[in-house]
Design a protein around this motif. Structure first.
Motif, PDB file in Angstrom:
ATOM      1  N   UNK A  53       0.807  -1.219   0.000  1.00 12.41           N
ATOM      2  CA  UNK A  53       0.000   0.000   0.000  1.00 12.41           C
ATOM      3  C   UNK A  53       0.842   1.271   0.000  1.00 12.41           C
ATOM      4  N   UNK A  54       2.036   1.199   0.529  1.00 12.56           N
ATOM      5  CA  UNK A  54       2.909   2.379   0.622  1.00 12.56           C
ATOM      6  C   UNK A  54       4.222   2.090  -0.099  1.00 12.56           C
ATOM      7  N   UNK A  55       4.609   2.955  -1.022  1.00 14.07           N
ATOM      8  CA  UNK A  55       5.860   2.760  -1.746  1.00 14.07           C
ATOM      9  C   UNK A  55       6.591   4.084  -1.898  1.00 14.07           C
ATOM     10  N   UNK A  56       7.917   4.024  -1.821  1.00  9.92           N
ATOM     11  CA  UNK A  56       8.784   5.174  -2.078  1.00  9.92           C
ATOM     12  C   UNK A  56       9.778   4.797  -3.168  1.00  9.92           C
ATOM     13  N   UNK A  60      18.093   8.369  -8.072  1.00  9.91           N
ATOM     14  CA  UNK A  60      19.409   8.867  -7.655  1.00  9.91           C
ATOM     15  C   UNK A  60      20.165   9.442  -8.850  1.00  9.91           C
ATOM     16  N   UNK A  61      20.648  10.676  -8.700  1.00 14.28           N
ATOM     17  CA  UNK A  61      21.373  11.328  -9.775  1.00 14.28           C
ATOM     18  C   UNK A  61      22.679  10.632 -10.113  1.00 14.28           C
ATOM     19  N   UNK A  62      23.408  10.218  -9.094  1.00 14.36           N
ATOM     20  CA  UNK A  62      24.675   9.514  -9.293  1.00 14.36           C
ATOM     21  C   UNK A  62      24.675   8.266  -8.409  1.00 14.36           C
ATOM     22  N   UNK A  63      23.953   7.241  -8.832  1.00 15.18           N
ATOM     23  CA  UNK A  63      23.737   6.090  -7.960  1.00 15.18           C
ATOM     24  C   UNK A  63      24.918   5.131  -7.902  1.00 15.18           C
ATOM     25  N   UNK A  64      25.074   4.498  -6.768  1.00 17.24           N
ATOM     26  CA  UNK A  64      25.991   3.376  -6.644  1.00 17.24           C
ATOM     27  C   UNK A  64      25.280   2.136  -7.213  1.00 17.24           C
ATOM     28  N   UNK A  65      26.003   1.045  -7.294  1.00 15.23           N
ATOM     29  CA  UNK A  65      25.385  -0.192  -7.811  1.00 15.23           C
ATOM     30  C   UNK A  65      24.242  -0.631  -6.903  1.00 15.23           C
ATOM     31  N   UNK A  66      24.461  -0.515  -5.580  1.00 19.25           N
ATOM     32  CA  UNK A  66      23.424  -0.922  -4.631  1.00 19.25           C
ATOM     33  C   UNK A  66      22.173  -0.058  -4.784  1.00 19.25           C
ATOM     34  N   UNK A  67      22.369   1.245  -4.985  1.00 13.25           N
ATOM     35  CA  UNK A  67      21.219   2.135  -5.128  1.00 13.25           C
ATOM     36  C   UNK A  67      20.497   1.907  -6.459  1.00 13.25           C
ATOM     37  N   UNK A  68      21.259   1.557  -7.491  1.00 15.32           N
ATOM     38  CA  UNK A  68      20.637   1.241  -8.777  1.00 15.32           C
ATOM     39  C   UNK A  68      19.730   0.030  -8.642  1.00 15.32           C
ATOM     40  N   UNK A  69      20.200  -1.001  -7.948  1.00 19.19           N
ATOM     41  CA  UNK A  69      19.395  -2.200  -7.724  1.00 19.19           C
ATOM     42  C   UNK A  69      18.172  -1.877  -6.862  1.00 19.19           C
ATOM     43  N   UNK A  70      18.365  -1.021  -5.867  1.00 23.19           N
ATOM     44  CA  UNK A  70      17.259  -0.601  -5.004  1.00 23.19           C
ATOM     45  C   UNK A  70      16.186   0.108  -5.808  1.00 23.19           C
ATOM     46  N   UNK A  71      16.603   1.012  -6.690  1.00 32.41           N
ATOM     47  CA  UNK A  71      15.660   1.752  -7.531  1.00 32.41           C
ATOM     48  C   UNK A  71      14.910   0.817  -8.468  1.00 32.41           C
ATOM     49  N   UNK A  72      15.644  -0.065  -9.145  1.00 31.36           N
ATOM     50  CA  UNK A  72      15.016  -0.985 -10.093  1.00 31.36           C
ATOM     51  C   UNK A  72      14.012  -1.888  -9.399  1.00 31.36           C
ATOM     52  N   UNK A  73      14.378  -2.330  -8.200  1.00 28.68           N
ATOM     53  CA  UNK A  73      13.476  -3.189  -7.432  1.00 28.68           C
ATOM     54  C   UNK A  73      12.218  -2.437  -7.022  1.00 28.68           C
ATOM     55  N   UNK A  74      12.389  -1.199  -6.504  1.00 30.02           N
ATOM     56  CA  UNK A  74      11.243  -0.407  -6.069  1.00 30.02           C
ATOM     57  C   UNK A  74      10.294  -0.132  -7.231  1.00 30.02           C
ATOM     58  N   UNK A  84      -2.658  -2.390  -5.619  1.00 30.42           N
ATOM     59  CA  UNK A  84      -2.872  -2.267  -4.179  1.00 30.42           C
ATOM     60  C   UNK A  84      -2.434  -0.913  -3.626  1.00 30.42           C
ATOM     61  N   UNK A  85      -1.731  -0.131  -4.441  1.00 30.50           N
ATOM     62  CA  UNK A  85      -1.042   1.059  -3.945  1.00 30.50           C
ATOM     63  C   UNK A  85      -2.018   2.133  -3.457  1.00 30.50           C
ATOM     64  N   UNK A  86      -1.749   2.654  -2.252  1.00 38.25           N
ATOM     65  CA  UNK A  86      -2.532   3.760  -1.695  1.00 38.25           C
ATOM     66  C   UNK A  86      -1.702   5.019  -1.493  1.00 38.25           C
ATOM     67  N   UNK A  87      -0.411   4.841  -1.184  1.00 40.04           N
ATOM     68  CA  UNK A  87       0.446   5.987  -0.877  1.00 40.04           C
ATOM     69  C   UNK A  87       1.735   5.866  -1.693  1.00 40.04           C
ATOM     70  N   UNK A  88       1.966   6.823  -2.580  1.00 41.03           N
ATOM     71  CA  UNK A  88       3.158   6.810  -3.419  1.00 41.03           C
ATOM     72  C   UNK A  88       3.980   8.067  -3.188  1.00 41.03           C
ATOM     73  N   UNK A  89       5.268   7.875  -2.917  1.00 38.82           N
ATOM     74  CA  UNK A  89       6.208   8.986  -2.762  1.00 38.82           C
ATOM     75  C   UNK A  89       7.334   8.825  -3.770  1.00 38.82           C
ATOM     76  N   UNK A  90       7.584   9.874  -4.539  1.00 39.75           N
ATOM     77  CA  UNK A  90       8.671   9.876  -5.517  1.00 39.75           C
ATOM     78  C   UNK A  90       9.689  10.931  -5.098  1.00 39.75           C
ATOM     79  N   UNK A  91      10.954  10.529  -5.050  1.00 44.76           N
ATOM     80  CA  UNK A  91      12.015  11.440  -4.632  1.00 44.76           C
ATOM     81  C   UNK A  91      13.055  11.585  -5.741  1.00 44.76           C
ATOM     82  N   UNK A  92      13.540  12.820  -5.891  1.00 37.38           N
ATOM     83  CA  UNK A  92      14.659  13.103  -6.791  1.00 37.38           C
ATOM     84  C   UNK A  92      15.874  13.433  -5.939  1.00 37.38           C
TER      85      UNK A  92
END
Length: 439
Positions: A53-56, A60-74, A84-92
């Motif tokens: 229900x909640x996703x963020x 990332x402007x200059x992502x590490x490999x771990x952050x790239x995987x985190x983004x792709x997964x999210x 099912x999504x009720x709350x969506x937050x997008x961050x730059x």
């Protein structure tokens, strides 16, 4: 040993679904996907709507490999379980060039299009600090992003209850286009909370715009509105009184030195709104707007003020003094002020007596945060008054500025004061006081 293992496996196998979902709730995407491989029951838990229900999603402007995987997964899981999504937050995070912004725009186009087709539950959307006035946003990319977002808001307008576009920094016409998207189906919107702080570009006199007034007249159930003072006018207050007075509880108003704030707003307009909206509390946040004549034009006695924050942001201006504000303006809110924040570079005036008198006059003041040039003895006097129940503060956060490199003596005195009032601090206060050299 085997019996113990069988018993342990049996216990996990028969874990109630509600408990299993609670365990999954605390796992990140990677661990959830691994846990889902354990057995059929755990795999079914993975598809429980309550987990998604909640996703963020953070770009990332200059992502590490771990952050790239985190983004792709999210992103992948947001699409997979988007229904099912009720709350969506997008961050730059640190957008640094035009190709990155283009990629962001294309990705968001696909995500919003997908959610627009599969989701009927979204009630909360937050996309903060887009800063669309930056040069990395090319005109074509910017226009396409606004168009895609407006289309999405139209689709979600019946169900969306919260929208946060803080820091978008767009033109008046573009901003009103997005807000009008929430009203497109019935020409009315019943969204309850909007955050449009720093939504419009700097220097815009939004308060004089008939387009803005027309747009805001379409909102009929606002509970919380967060915006800039350059939007305030008699017309806007009258619109809020007519359409949202039955629901309006909170106005959060930011006033920045670079935003126009010289307009004349009548106390009668505030009084009429407060009368029709008896639950209304107003919170002011001033940044580098410190001069008494500027504040006096804004802080009218008819406003039901609950919180005031005055921040000079380390700028020192010998042309202004804080004393008239502490002695003449702020005491007008003695009956309602609950939170006071002062971050002042007052190296040219000592304000101990005036500040203490203000605190004692505000009968409902619970929260005090002060960064300023003060004497250490101020803290002893304040705590003594608190011990004698002459004020009801529950939070005291003070940074005492000093012009000296060595603040050892001040720190020793503060330690003595702490020991003297330790019984009070430990039992009744959220207390944090330090010295801070300003050299």
């Amino acid at each position: 040993m085997e019996d113990d293992n069988e018993l342990e496996q049996s216990s996990w196998a028969h874990l109630p679904d509600v408990c299993l979902r609670h365990v999954f709730h605390w796992l990140d995407d990677r661990d959830r996907s691994r846990a889902a491989l354990v057995c059929k029951k755990w795999s079914c838990a993975m598809y429980s709507g309550s987990l998604w229900r909640c996703r963020t999603i953070t770009f990332y402007g200059q992502p590490s490999r771990a952050r790239t995987l985190e983004f792709q997964s999210a992103l992948w899981y947001t699409k997979k379980f988007g229904k099912y999504l009720k709350h969506l937050e997008v961050k730059l995070s640190n957008p640094y060039n035009t190709p990155f912004i283009k990629k962001f725009q294309v990705t968001m186009k696909g995500l919003l299009s997908h959610l627009g087709k599969c989701n009927s539950h979204l009630v909360s959307l937050s996309i903060k600090y887009l800063e669309l006035d930056c040069l990395i946003w090319k005109n074509v990319v910017r226009a396409q992003f606004i168009k895609n977002l407006a289309t999405f808001l139209k689709r979600m307008s019946k169900q969306l209850d919260y929208l946060n576009l803080k820091g978008a920094r767009i033109t008046l016409e573009e901003g009103c286009e997005l807000l009008n998207s929430l009203c497109s189906l019935t020409n009315r919107s019943f969204i309850s909370e909007i955050n449009i702080e720093d939504f419009f570009s700097l220097h815009l006199s939004v308060y004089s715009s008939a387009l803005f007034h027309q747009t805001m007249s379409k909102f009929h159930s606002l509970t919380i509105l967060t915006f800039n003072y350059n939007c305030i006018s008699d017309e806007l207050l009258d619109i809020l009184r007519q359409h949202s007075s039955h629901s309006l509880c909170t106005l959060n108003i930011k006033c920045h030195i670079h935003d126009p704030h010289g307009q004349v707003v009548s106390g009668m307009s505030w009084a009429n709104l407060a009368k029709r909206a008896p639950k209304l509390d107003v919170n002011f946040f001033f940044e580098r707007v410190m001069k008494h004549d500027h504040l006096a034009r804004i802080l009218l006695v008819e406003i039901p003020v609950r919180s005031i924050s005055l921040r000079s942001c380390y700028f020192s201006d010998p042309d202004w003094t804080m004393r008239p504000t502490l002695t003449n303006l702020l005491p007008a809110y003695w009956h309602g002020l609950q939170k006071l924040t002062l971050e002042l570079n007052n190296d040219h005036e000592l304000l101990d007596n005036e500040l203490l008198q203000l605190i004692l006059s505000c009968k409902r003041l619970l929260f005090l945060k002060v960064w300023a040039f003060l004497s250490v003895s101020f803290m002893e006097r304040l705590l003594q008054n608190r011990a004698e129940r002459k004020c009801i503060l529950t939070t005291i956060k003070v940074r005492i500025y000093t012009a000296q490199d060595d603040s050892t003596e001040e720190e020793r005195l503060l330690a003595d004061i702490y020991r003297k009032f330790k019984y009070l601090i430990d039992s009744e206060l959220n207390y944090f006081v330090i010295t801070y050299p300003m050299v």
